[in-house]
Design a protein around this motif. Structure first.
Motif, PDB file in Angstrom:
ATOM      1  N   GLY A  55      30.398 -35.649 -10.652  1.00 28.59           N
ATOM      2  CA  GLY A  55      29.360 -35.099 -11.504  1.00 28.59           C
ATOM      3  C   GLY A  55      28.062 -35.868 -11.417  1.00 28.59           C
ATOM      4  O   GLY A  55      27.338 -35.983 -12.397  1.00 28.59           O
ATOM      5  N   GLY A 101      25.365 -26.562 -17.893  1.00 33.54           N
ATOM      6  CA  GLY A 101      24.791 -26.846 -16.594  1.00 33.54           C
ATOM      7  C   GLY A 101      24.295 -25.627 -15.856  1.00 33.54           C
ATOM      8  O   GLY A 101      23.549 -25.744 -14.894  1.00 33.54           O
ATOM      9  N   ASN A 103      26.181 -23.754 -14.010  1.00 31.24           N
ATOM     10  CA  ASN A 103      26.809 -23.935 -12.704  1.00 31.24           C
ATOM     11  C   ASN A 103      27.700 -22.763 -12.339  1.00 31.24           C
ATOM     12  O   ASN A 103      28.305 -22.118 -13.205  1.00 31.24           O
ATOM     13  CB  ASN A 103      27.649 -25.222 -12.695  1.00 31.24           C
ATOM     14  CG  ASN A 103      26.834 -26.452 -13.008  1.00 31.24           C
ATOM     15  OD1 ASN A 103      25.723 -26.611 -12.510  1.00 31.24           O
ATOM     16  ND2 ASN A 103      27.375 -27.336 -13.832  1.00 31.24           N
ATOM     17  N   ASP A 128      36.835 -24.637 -11.110  1.00 25.09           N
ATOM     18  CA  ASP A 128      36.480 -25.880 -11.794  1.00 25.09           C
ATOM     19  C   ASP A 128      37.675 -26.509 -12.491  1.00 25.09           C
ATOM     20  O   ASP A 128      37.514 -27.299 -13.419  1.00 25.09           O
ATOM     21  CB  ASP A 128      35.346 -25.651 -12.790  1.00 25.09           C
ATOM     22  CG  ASP A 128      35.741 -24.707 -13.931  1.00 25.09           C
ATOM     23  OD1 ASP A 128      36.740 -23.970 -13.767  1.00 25.09           O
ATOM     24  OD2 ASP A 128      35.056 -24.699 -14.972  1.00 25.09           O
ATOM     25  N   GLN A 137      26.503 -26.570  -8.028  1.00 25.28           N
ATOM     26  CA  GLN A 137      25.678 -27.062  -9.131  1.00 25.28           C
ATOM     27  C   GLN A 137      24.203 -27.040  -8.753  1.00 25.28           C
ATOM     28  O   GLN A 137      23.840 -27.310  -7.604  1.00 25.28           O
ATOM     29  CB  GLN A 137      26.089 -28.488  -9.511  1.00 25.28           C
ATOM     30  CG  GLN A 137      27.539 -28.617  -9.945  1.00 25.28           C
ATOM     31  CD  GLN A 137      27.988 -30.054 -10.089  1.00 25.28           C
ATOM     32  OE1 GLN A 137      27.394 -30.968  -9.514  1.00 25.28           O
ATOM     33  NE2 GLN A 137      29.053 -30.284 -10.843  1.00 25.28           N
ATOM     34  N   HIS A 150      22.550 -30.567 -14.155  1.00 31.28           N
ATOM     35  CA  HIS A 150      23.705 -29.664 -14.117  1.00 31.28           C
ATOM     36  C   HIS A 150      24.718 -29.944 -15.230  1.00 31.28           C
ATOM     37  O   HIS A 150      25.831 -29.427 -15.203  1.00 31.28           O
ATOM     38  CB  HIS A 150      24.406 -29.755 -12.754  1.00 31.28           C
ATOM     39  CG  HIS A 150      25.034 -31.080 -12.463  1.00 31.28           C
ATOM     40  ND1 HIS A 150      24.346 -32.113 -11.860  1.00 31.28           N
ATOM     41  CD2 HIS A 150      26.277 -31.564 -12.688  1.00 31.28           C
ATOM     42  CE1 HIS A 150      25.144 -33.154 -11.730  1.00 31.28           C
ATOM     43  NE2 HIS A 150      26.325 -32.844 -12.218  1.00 31.28           N
ATOM     44  N   LYS A 151      24.301 -30.752 -16.232  1.00 32.65           N
ATOM     45  CA  LYS A 151      25.139 -30.977 -17.409  1.00 32.65           C
ATOM     46  C   LYS A 151      24.491 -30.424 -18.681  1.00 32.65           C
ATOM     47  O   LYS A 151      25.105 -30.426 -19.739  1.00 32.65           O
ATOM     48  CB  LYS A 151      25.408 -32.471 -17.584  1.00 32.65           C
ATOM     49  CG  LYS A 151      26.103 -33.127 -16.388  1.00 32.65           C
ATOM     50  CD  LYS A 151      26.238 -34.623 -16.587  1.00 32.65           C
ATOM     51  CE  LYS A 151      26.817 -35.307 -15.364  1.00 32.65           C
ATOM     52  NZ  LYS A 151      26.913 -36.780 -15.537  1.00 32.65           N
TER      53      LYS A 151
END
Length: 232
Positions: A55, A101, A103, A128, A137, A150-151
């Motif tokens: 991450g 995120g 994503n 995931d 991401q 991306h968080k």
């Protein structure tokens, strides 16, 4: 004529030695079948550890400021949680986007079943969860300005999107906003009969200071688990 038998004999002995050495390295340290393990050293075999989920957030490329790169949701608590799941369907793809995120966390290739006789189980390209963790991401980073990596937590107006009959493209928008007045709109673009997924990020700055930053895109996966085929 030179007698080659001694050379062949020595070569055979060398090959035998190397095979024995390789066998010792792979299996020589293991206890023989049926041997007892001393009680003082016997321990339960631990379950295989789940691979660590990558991450990492890339560093911002802008070097004018010495202020550390900032992001809206880079705390461990925020990174560990998931957001709302958004399902997207086209004529060839089923995809899932996580608002945590923004994503792309799932992708199924609808035209390619795992078993030709059962088309209800397509090839699962992205996931995931578990040992098959593999996601796409995207994010923004900045030195000194708010930026959603991306968080960060985005929002979406809908939880499901589908490519309409006769339409050639489908856009899925996500929105992130900061209290300073910076707003980011991340848009996924799906096309008919295509596995290519485009993205664009639109930054609207209503803050008092200029916004500078850069976009990144990355594929993250855990190392594949290779099952041993050697002797037990």
């Amino acid at each position: 004529m030179t007698n080659t038998r001694p050379f062949l004999f020595f070569a055979l002995c060398a090959i035998g030695f190397f095979l024995w050495q390789a066998w010792q390295q792979d299996y020589g340290s293991k206890a023989p079948l049926g041997s007892a393990v001393p009680a003082s050293t016997a321990t339960a075999t631990p379950a295989p550890a789940t691979p660590a989920v990558p991450g990492d957030v890339p560093a911002a490329l802008t070097g004018a400021s010495s202020v550390p790169a900032t992001a809206a949701a880079s705390t461990p608590a925020a990174a560990a949680s998931t957001g709302q799941r958004i399902e997207i369907r086209t004529d060839v793809l089923r995809a899932v986007i996580d608002t945590r995120g923004g994503n792309l966390v799932e992708a199924d290739l609808l035209a390619y079943p795992l078993d030709p006789s059962d088309r209800s189980k397509p090839v699962h390209l992205l996931s995931d969860t578990g040992e098959g963790f593999f996601v796409a991401q995207t994010g923004l980073v900045s030195n000194g300005s708010p930026a959603p990596d991306h968080k960060a937590l985005f929002s979406s107006e809908k939880t499901a999107y589908a490519l309409a009959d006769g339409a050639e493209t489908l856009e899925v928008p996500l929105t992130w906003a900061d209290a300073s007045g910076v707003t980011v709109r991340k848009v996924y673009i799906f096309k008919r009969a295509s596995y290519l997924i485009d993205t664009r990020q639109e930054v609207t700055n209503a803050a008092s200071s200029p916004w500078t930053g850069n976009e990144y895109r990355q594929l993250q996966r855990v190392p594949p688990v290779i099952k041993s085929s050697g002797f037990a």
